[in-house]
Design a protein around this motif. Structure first.
Motif, PDB file in Angstrom:
ATOM      1  N   ARG B  51      13.058 -10.012  10.094  1.00  0.00           N
ATOM      2  CA  ARG B  51      12.310  -8.870   9.567  1.00  0.00           C
ATOM      3  C   ARG B  51      11.295  -9.322   8.512  1.00  0.00           C
ATOM      4  O   ARG B  51      10.139  -8.906   8.521  1.00  0.00           O
ATOM      5  CB  ARG B  51      13.291  -7.870   8.948  1.00  0.00           C
ATOM      6  N   MET B  52      11.746 -10.208   7.621  1.00  0.00           N
ATOM      7  CA  MET B  52      10.833 -10.724   6.601  1.00  0.00           C
ATOM      8  C   MET B  52       9.670 -11.459   7.238  1.00  0.00           C
ATOM      9  O   MET B  52       8.515 -11.273   6.860  1.00  0.00           O
ATOM     10  CB  MET B  52      11.573 -11.697   5.689  1.00  0.00           C
ATOM     11  N   ASP B  55       7.228  -9.048   8.736  1.00  0.00           N
ATOM     12  CA  ASP B  55       6.409  -8.377   7.739  1.00  0.00           C
ATOM     13  C   ASP B  55       5.322  -9.304   7.224  1.00  0.00           C
ATOM     14  O   ASP B  55       4.182  -8.889   6.981  1.00  0.00           O
ATOM     15  CB  ASP B  55       7.275  -7.917   6.553  1.00  0.00           C
ATOM     16  N   LEU B  56       5.695 -10.566   7.084  1.00  0.00           N
ATOM     17  CA  LEU B  56       4.735 -11.551   6.600  1.00  0.00           C
ATOM     18  C   LEU B  56       3.612 -11.748   7.594  1.00  0.00           C
ATOM     19  O   LEU B  56       2.438 -11.785   7.230  1.00  0.00           O
ATOM     20  CB  LEU B  56       5.451 -12.887   6.422  1.00  0.00           C
ATOM     21  N   ALA B 203       7.803  -2.710   6.935  1.00  0.00           N
ATOM     22  CA  ALA B 203       6.761  -2.101   6.129  1.00  0.00           C
ATOM     23  C   ALA B 203       5.433  -2.798   6.395  1.00  0.00           C
ATOM     24  O   ALA B 203       5.343  -4.015   6.337  1.00  0.00           O
ATOM     25  CB  ALA B 203       7.121  -2.209   4.663  1.00  0.00           C
ATOM     26  N   ALA B 206       0.444  -2.511   2.263  1.00  0.00           N
ATOM     27  CA  ALA B 206       0.426  -3.059   0.921  1.00  0.00           C
ATOM     28  C   ALA B 206       1.759  -3.687   0.540  1.00  0.00           C
ATOM     29  O   ALA B 206       2.660  -3.016   0.062  1.00  0.00           O
ATOM     30  CB  ALA B 206       0.067  -1.963  -0.081  1.00  0.00           C
ATOM     31  N   VAL B 207       1.901  -4.953   0.789  1.00  0.00           N
ATOM     32  CA  VAL B 207       3.091  -5.674   0.350  1.00  0.00           C
ATOM     33  C   VAL B 207       2.645  -6.677  -0.697  1.00  0.00           C
ATOM     34  O   VAL B 207       1.640  -7.347  -0.547  1.00  0.00           O
ATOM     35  CB  VAL B 207       3.769  -6.402   1.523  1.00  0.00           C
ATOM     36  N   GLU B 208       3.411  -6.738  -1.777  1.00  0.00           N
ATOM     37  CA  GLU B 208       3.112  -7.736  -2.807  1.00  0.00           C
ATOM     38  C   GLU B 208       3.828  -9.025  -2.460  1.00  0.00           C
ATOM     39  O   GLU B 208       4.990  -8.996  -2.083  1.00  0.00           O
ATOM     40  CB  GLU B 208       3.683  -7.271  -4.149  1.00  0.00           C
ATOM     41  N   PHE B 209       3.136 -10.127  -2.630  1.00  0.00           N
ATOM     42  CA  PHE B 209       3.792 -11.411  -2.411  1.00  0.00           C
ATOM     43  C   PHE B 209       3.705 -12.226  -3.683  1.00  0.00           C
ATOM     44  O   PHE B 209       2.682 -12.193  -4.364  1.00  0.00           O
ATOM     45  CB  PHE B 209       3.110 -12.180  -1.277  1.00  0.00           C
ATOM     46  N   ALA B 210       4.776 -12.934  -3.978  1.00  0.00           N
ATOM     47  CA  ALA B 210       4.727 -13.786  -5.152  1.00  0.00           C
ATOM     48  C   ALA B 210       5.009 -15.229  -4.736  1.00  0.00           C
ATOM     49  O   ALA B 210       6.058 -15.481  -4.198  1.00  0.00           O
ATOM     50  CB  ALA B 210       5.775 -13.337  -6.182  1.00  0.00           C
ATOM     51  N   PRO B 211       4.133 -16.162  -4.946  1.00  0.00           N
ATOM     52  CA  PRO B 211       2.788 -15.968  -5.504  1.00  0.00           C
ATOM     53  C   PRO B 211       1.768 -15.562  -4.442  1.00  0.00           C
ATOM     54  O   PRO B 211       0.804 -14.885  -4.770  1.00  0.00           O
ATOM     55  CB  PRO B 211       2.457 -17.360  -6.044  1.00  0.00           C
ATOM     56  N   PHE B 215       2.320 -19.008   0.618  1.00  0.00           N
ATOM     57  CA  PHE B 215       3.390 -19.790   0.000  1.00  0.00           C
ATOM     58  C   PHE B 215       4.750 -19.334   0.508  1.00  0.00           C
ATOM     59  O   PHE B 215       5.606 -20.143   0.860  1.00  0.00           O
ATOM     60  CB  PHE B 215       3.332 -19.663  -1.530  1.00  0.00           C
ATOM     61  N   VAL B 216       4.944 -18.030   0.551  1.00  0.00           N
ATOM     62  CA  VAL B 216       6.234 -17.515   1.012  1.00  0.00           C
ATOM     63  C   VAL B 216       6.462 -17.927   2.457  1.00  0.00           C
ATOM     64  O   VAL B 216       7.560 -18.327   2.851  1.00  0.00           O
ATOM     65  CB  VAL B 216       6.298 -15.974   0.860  1.00  0.00           C
TER      66      VAL B 216
END
Lengths: 123, 291
Positions: B51-52, B55-56, B203, B206-211, B215-216
């Motif tokens: 799922r991650m 979304d990515l 989702a 608008a997904v926030e990614f850090a950083p 990278f993720v």
């Protein structure tokens, strides 16, 4: 009481925690991050560290603390998911072995995880 | 015609064999339950991970990661062959090895890696005695999967291999397991999103990614490879016990059939001997009274 959100902590071996949480604090690669309910969709990679969460177990607020190794956190409107390679509770930590790991490991990730384990147990 | 004693010995040895196969069947049945439980425990992680990833993928347009790009032109294909460590499981290992041999026919210079002792032996016979190998049935399957993943990833990044292909067992049902050949790297988007499309996707937007999403992703893709290998190991393990259960069940039944057959033969032989003896006595008595 603050509003809660479904929170699951999953390792390849098991689901370490599944329930409602008010707040989840993790160590991402960018630093510590606290996530409350209704956080914007969020996805980050984690560093070895101590995961802390205010969870509701049997309708009573509780503090959940685990040492986690690797993984990711994803916050969505319908829940927070943390994936970790390993998640250890206080009682599962082998303090002596962690000390040796911290002192002798050349792999920074192993050392960081050992440090997290010791931090969790208050050493 | 074998004598009564021969047949009796044969029946006794067959009964011993039957006892062994029956015990092995029960052991396999117990182990498959454990293997299936391990598989089930790994499923939430697999679901969350895909799922991650999904979304990515939806969030990033172009990805600059080696796993997303074709491997070096002209480099051989890397193949991971997974089998069980042991036999006594019918055609289970043979089918997997045959799939690898077929693959070798179409890709003569393929580089093999093996997980499982039967796979190791087969690959050695196929002309790669010094290939990298791991046993399948170890308590720390996750660590093995991480080892395998890091080795093949390194080979791929260095341009030693152009693709990573996995041949492992798929547990279709308790009585049916078949080899499955999948390309793991270069990563195709469809592989991860298959399961997710059925659920209607995660989702978007608008997904926030850090950083940053890149990278993720660079963390997630190796994890995905690792975990795919791990869950394939669990599935191959479970399939092996299922195959062994069926094989041992058949062996027990066959032994039973042979015991029945020998028992009839033994009874016939015994009866024949008694009849023969009676005839001799009667014949002898008649000869005496007739004189």
């Amino acid at each position: 009481m603050a509003s809660t959100i479904p929170f699951t902590l999953i390792t390849p071996q098991s689901v370490a925690f599944s329930g409602q949480a008010e707040l989840v604090i993790v160590t991402t690669t960018e630093g510590e991050e606290g996530i409350l309910a209704k956080h914007a969709p969020f996805l980050a990679a984690l560093k070895p560290g101590v995961l802390r969460a205010n969870v509701i177990v049997e309708e009573k607020p509780q503090r959940l603390e685990l040492a986690t190794r690797g993984g990711f956190i994803q916050a969505l409107p319908d829940g927070i998911t943390v994936l970790a390679d390993e998640a250890l509770r206080f009682e599962d930590v082998d303090v002596a072995a962690s000390r040796i790991e911290l002192a002798e490991s050349s792999d920074p990730l192993v050392a960081e995880f050992a440090a997290a384990k010791l931090r969790l147990t208050g050493h | 015609m074998p004598s009564v004693k021969d047949l009796r010995d044969r029946i006794r040895s067959m009964k011993n064999t039957q006892q062994i196969t029956k015990a092995m069947k029960q052991v396999a049945a117990a182990k498959i339950r454990r293997a299936e439980a391990a598989q089930k425990q790994a499923r939430p992680y697999a679901d969350a991970l895909s799922r991650m990833l999904n979304d990515l993928m939806a969030a990033v347009s172009s990805v600059d990661h080696p796993f997303m790009k074709p491997g070096r032109q002209g480099a051989p294909v890397g193949v991971i062959l997974m089998t069980a460590d042991k036999g006594l499981c019918g055609a289970f290992n043979g089918n997997l090895i045959r799939a690898a041999e077929q693959f070798q026919k179409t890709h003569p210079n393929a580089v093999f890696y093996s997980v499982g002792i039967k796979a190791r032996n087969a690959i050695r016979r196929m002309g790669q005695p010094d290939h990298a190998t791991w046993p399948l049935n170890v308590p720390t399957k996750l660590a093995t999967a991480q080892d395998v993943a890091s080795l093949v990833t390194q080979a791929f990044v260095d341009g030693k291999i152009s693709e990573i292909v996995l041949i492992s067992a798929k547990l279709v049902s308790m009585i049916s397991q078949r080899p499955e050949t999948r390309r793991l790297v270069p990563f195709s988007q469809s592989a991860a999103s298959e399961a997710e499309h059925a659920k209607g996707g995660g989702a978007k937007g608008a997904v926030e990614f850090a950083p940053s999403p890149e990278f993720v992703l660079s963390r997630l893709l190796p994890k995905y490879l690792e975990f795919t290998l791990f869950s394939s190991m669990l599935e191959t393990d479970a399939s092996f016990f299922a195959a062994q259960l069926v094989a041992m069940n058949n062996a027990t039944e066959n032994a039973g059939k042979l015991i029945d057959e020998y028992t009839i033969q033994m009874n016939n032989a015994r009866q024949a001997a008694i009849t023969k003896e009676l005839l001799e006595i009667v014949g002898g008595a008649e000869a005496l009274s007739g004189s």
